[in-house]
Design an enzyme around this catalytic site. Structure first.
Site, PDB file in Angstrom:
ATOM      1  N   LEU A  33      66.103 103.507 -52.241  1.00 26.08           N
ATOM      2  CA  LEU A  33      66.258 104.965 -52.319  1.00 26.08           C
ATOM      3  C   LEU A  33      65.469 105.702 -51.245  1.00 26.08           C
ATOM      4  O   LEU A  33      64.346 105.328 -50.916  1.00 26.08           O
ATOM      5  CB  LEU A  33      65.828 105.447 -53.714  1.00 26.08           C
ATOM      6  CG  LEU A  33      66.579 104.795 -54.883  1.00 26.08           C
ATOM      7  CD1 LEU A  33      66.060 105.362 -56.210  1.00 26.08           C
ATOM      8  CD2 LEU A  33      68.081 104.993 -54.788  1.00 26.08           C
ATOM      9  N   GLY A  36      67.747 111.203 -49.350  1.00 29.69           N
ATOM     10  CA  GLY A  36      69.132 111.571 -49.662  1.00 29.69           C
ATOM     11  C   GLY A  36      69.391 111.360 -51.151  1.00 29.69           C
ATOM     12  O   GLY A  36      69.886 112.256 -51.850  1.00 29.69           O
ATOM     13  N   HIS A  37      69.030 110.177 -51.640  1.00 30.58           N
ATOM     14  CA  HIS A  37      69.188 109.899 -53.082  1.00 30.58           C
ATOM     15  C   HIS A  37      68.313 110.856 -53.906  1.00 30.58           C
ATOM     16  O   HIS A  37      68.734 111.358 -54.956  1.00 30.58           O
ATOM     17  CB  HIS A  37      68.757 108.470 -53.414  1.00 30.58           C
ATOM     18  CG  HIS A  37      69.511 107.397 -52.682  1.00 30.58           C
ATOM     19  ND1 HIS A  37      68.976 106.699 -51.631  1.00 30.58           N
ATOM     20  CD2 HIS A  37      70.757 106.903 -52.857  1.00 30.58           C
ATOM     21  CE1 HIS A  37      69.854 105.810 -51.197  1.00 30.58           C
ATOM     22  NE2 HIS A  37      70.951 105.911 -51.923  1.00 30.58           N
ATOM     23  N   GLU A 148      77.779 114.034 -50.211  1.00 33.45           N
ATOM     24  CA  GLU A 148      78.865 114.298 -49.251  1.00 33.45           C
ATOM     25  C   GLU A 148      78.764 113.370 -48.049  1.00 33.45           C
ATOM     26  O   GLU A 148      79.664 113.296 -47.238  1.00 33.45           O
ATOM     27  CB  GLU A 148      78.805 115.770 -48.797  1.00 33.45           C
ATOM     28  CG  GLU A 148      79.250 116.716 -49.893  1.00 33.45           C
ATOM     29  CD  GLU A 148      78.965 118.183 -49.597  1.00 33.45           C
ATOM     30  OE1 GLU A 148      78.438 118.489 -48.514  1.00 33.45           O
ATOM     31  OE2 GLU A 148      79.278 119.016 -50.468  1.00 33.45           O
ATOM     32  N   LYS A 149      77.646 112.663 -47.930  1.00 31.27           N
ATOM     33  CA  LYS A 149      77.488 111.674 -46.860  1.00 31.27           C
ATOM     34  C   LYS A 149      78.647 110.672 -46.902  1.00 31.27           C
ATOM     35  O   LYS A 149      79.169 110.256 -45.880  1.00 31.27           O
ATOM     36  CB  LYS A 149      76.152 110.956 -47.051  1.00 31.27           C
ATOM     37  CG  LYS A 149      76.026 109.618 -46.379  1.00 31.27           C
ATOM     38  CD  LYS A 149      75.234 109.743 -45.121  1.00 31.27           C
ATOM     39  CE  LYS A 149      75.216 108.484 -44.291  1.00 31.27           C
ATOM     40  NZ  LYS A 149      75.215 107.253 -45.016  1.00 31.27           N
ATOM     41  N   SER A 186      70.367 103.996 -46.263  1.00 37.10           N
ATOM     42  CA  SER A 186      69.602 102.761 -46.517  1.00 37.10           C
ATOM     43  C   SER A 186      69.764 101.802 -45.339  1.00 37.10           C
ATOM     44  O   SER A 186      68.920 100.953 -45.105  1.00 37.10           O
ATOM     45  CB  SER A 186      70.100 102.089 -47.795  1.00 37.10           C
ATOM     46  OG  SER A 186      70.111 103.025 -48.846  1.00 37.10           O
ATOM     47  N   ARG A 187      70.874 101.934 -44.605  1.00 31.98           N
ATOM     48  CA  ARG A 187      71.141 101.005 -43.498  1.00 31.98           C
ATOM     49  C   ARG A 187      70.366 101.374 -42.226  1.00 31.98           C
ATOM     50  O   ARG A 187      70.346 100.580 -41.292  1.00 31.98           O
ATOM     51  CB  ARG A 187      72.641 100.927 -43.219  1.00 31.98           C
ATOM     52  CG  ARG A 187      73.397 100.239 -44.355  1.00 31.98           C
ATOM     53  CD  ARG A 187      74.852  99.986 -44.044  1.00 31.98           C
ATOM     54  NE  ARG A 187      75.449  99.076 -45.008  1.00 31.98           N
ATOM     55  CZ  ARG A 187      76.298  99.446 -45.987  1.00 31.98           C
ATOM     56  NH1 ARG A 187      76.630 100.717 -46.130  1.00 31.98           N
ATOM     57  NH2 ARG A 187      76.796  98.542 -46.816  1.00 31.98           N
TER      58      ARG A 187
HETATM   59  P1  AMP Z   1      74.287 104.433 -51.987  1.00 35.05           P
HETATM   60  O1  AMP Z   1      73.007 103.965 -52.574  1.00 35.05           O
HETATM   61  O2  AMP Z   1      74.358 104.296 -50.504  1.00 35.05           O
HETATM   62  O3  AMP Z   1      75.502 103.891 -52.699  1.00 35.05           O
HETATM   63  O4  AMP Z   1      74.329 106.001 -52.233  1.00 35.05           O
HETATM   64  C1  AMP Z   1      74.215 106.532 -53.529  1.00 35.05           C
HETATM   65  C2  AMP Z   1      74.550 107.998 -53.490  1.00 35.05           C
HETATM   66  O5  AMP Z   1      73.653 108.679 -52.623  1.00 35.05           O
HETATM   67  C3  AMP Z   1      75.965 108.253 -52.935  1.00 35.05           C
HETATM   68  O6  AMP Z   1      76.585 109.263 -53.714  1.00 35.05           O
HETATM   69  C4  AMP Z   1      75.700 108.696 -51.527  1.00 35.05           C
HETATM   70  O7  AMP Z   1      76.704 109.541 -51.007  1.00 35.05           O
HETATM   71  C5  AMP Z   1      74.391 109.451 -51.699  1.00 35.05           C
HETATM   72  N1  AMP Z   1      73.690 109.533 -50.412  1.00 35.05           N
HETATM   73  C6  AMP Z   1      73.368 108.502 -49.579  1.00 35.05           C
HETATM   74  N2  AMP Z   1      72.790 108.975 -48.449  1.00 35.05           N
HETATM   75  C7  AMP Z   1      72.763 110.330 -48.570  1.00 35.05           C
HETATM   76  C8  AMP Z   1      72.302 111.395 -47.741  1.00 35.05           C
HETATM   77  N3  AMP Z   1      71.770 111.169 -46.547  1.00 35.05           N
HETATM   78  N4  AMP Z   1      72.434 112.660 -48.199  1.00 35.05           N
HETATM   79  C9  AMP Z   1      72.998 112.911 -49.408  1.00 35.05           C
HETATM   80  N5  AMP Z   1      73.444 111.963 -50.247  1.00 35.05           N
HETATM   81  C10 AMP Z   1      73.332 110.695 -49.834  1.00 35.05           C
END
Ligand code: AMP
Length: 281
Positions: A33, A36-37, A148-149, A186-187
């Site tokens: 996390l 963004g999360h 929205e990312k 995360s990447r």
């Molecule tokens: P992930 O862990 O990558 O599956 O992301 C989980 C949630 O966090 C998803 O709804 C993503 O769109 C959101 N997310 C990831 N990176 C960002 C970011 N930079 N800004 C806003 N939301 C994000």
């Protein structure tokens, strides 16, 4: 804040909360996390009385040769982030808790999953929709928060909720960026310092496109060209796709005359990064 790993435990806790009349939010994540999360959890905590964060690196949304095994995992660090962001419960199941070995039923997506990221990742959105449906069934939340990312993912999940009558409200949250404009991901931790510098080209090229739109440019062919020529200035960058689509239907369009999604996926070295913006033309 508590962490539970079984469906039985999370179901029990959410049932108790619902019985007591609390509003419940779900924030689905794959962990590792970052802020963004955190922004999703913060917003969920502001708008709801109880917040569940799911942390699950969903194997069925990764394709062959993708980074399932190397995807960063650190539950202890994630617990600290969730706690300070206002979460009440983490659901962090193992893969065998979520999937039977002989799984038969799953969720499929039609046209919305064929373009953008779906073009190169054929089973990705079916995998996302299947796990998100399972999470919605396990955790009967009032609202779920997505970034929205991942614009295509958000559009598909909203459509899935509409089409399959899930009783949940989907809330889209704005992209959180580093100070220099790189979208948090995360990447990003896969990037070397040179690659980290090169990755700024994503936001830079999108900014050029947005400026052109503000100056009245409507031809998506020309707008894509602006992004392409900017990205080609960066030697470490390789274009996966540059697309401009209708923000709702995700159909490719020639003229930007209604809300559009400008979305790109770019390899920086071996790391594939995505970024986008929505323009209310
Ligand atoms: P992930 O862990 O990558 O599956 O992301 C989980 C949630 O966090 C998803 O709804 C993503 O769109 C959101 N997310 C990831 N990176 C960002 C970011 N930079 N800004 C806003 N939301 C994000």
């Amino acid at each position: 804040m508590n962490t539970v790993k079984t469906i039985k435990e999370v179901r029990h806790q959410v049932k108790v909360w619902k019985k007591e009349g609390y509003s419940v939010a779900l924030v689905p994540t794959m962990g590792s996390l970052h802020s963004g999360h955190e922004s999703l959890i913060n917003r969920a905590a502001k708008e709801n009385e109880k917040v569940v964060v799911s942390i699950f690196v969903n194997p069925i949304q990764f394709g062959k040769g993708e980074d399932l095994d190397s995807y960063p995992r650190d539950l202890h660090k994630d617990e600290i982030v969730c706690d300070s962001a206002g979460a009440d419960l983490i659901f962090a199941p193992k893969a065998d808790e979520m999937y039977y070995k002989d799984i038969e039923a799953s969720v499929s997506v039609k046209e919305l999953a064929t373009g953008l990221c779906g073009a190169k990742r054929p089973n990705h959105f079916a995998g996302v929709c299947t796990v998100v449906s399972k999470l919605f069934n396990i955790i009967p939340a009032d609202k779920a928060y997505f970034g929205e990312k991942d614009a295509q993912q958000l559009a598909i999940i909203k459509r899935m909720v509409r089409d399959l009558n899930f009783d949940i409200e989907i809330i889209g949250c704005p992209i959180v960026r580093e100070k220099d404009g790189l979208a948090k991901s995360s990447r990003n931790m896969y990037l070397s310092s040179k690659e980290r510098e090169a990755a700024l080209i994503l936001n830079k090229s999108l900014t050029k496109c947005r400026d052109a739109l503000s100056n009245g440019e409507k031809s998506t062919k020309l707008l894509k060209k602006i992004i392409k020529s900017e990205i080609e200035k960066e030697v470490l960058a390789r274009i996966d796709y540059i697309e401009i689509v209708d923000a709702f239907s995700l159909d490719v369009i020639d003229i930007a005359c209604k809300p559009i999604l400008v979305a790109i996926a770019i390899y920086i070295g071996k790391t594939r990064l995505i970024d986008n913006f929505i323009y209310e033309a």
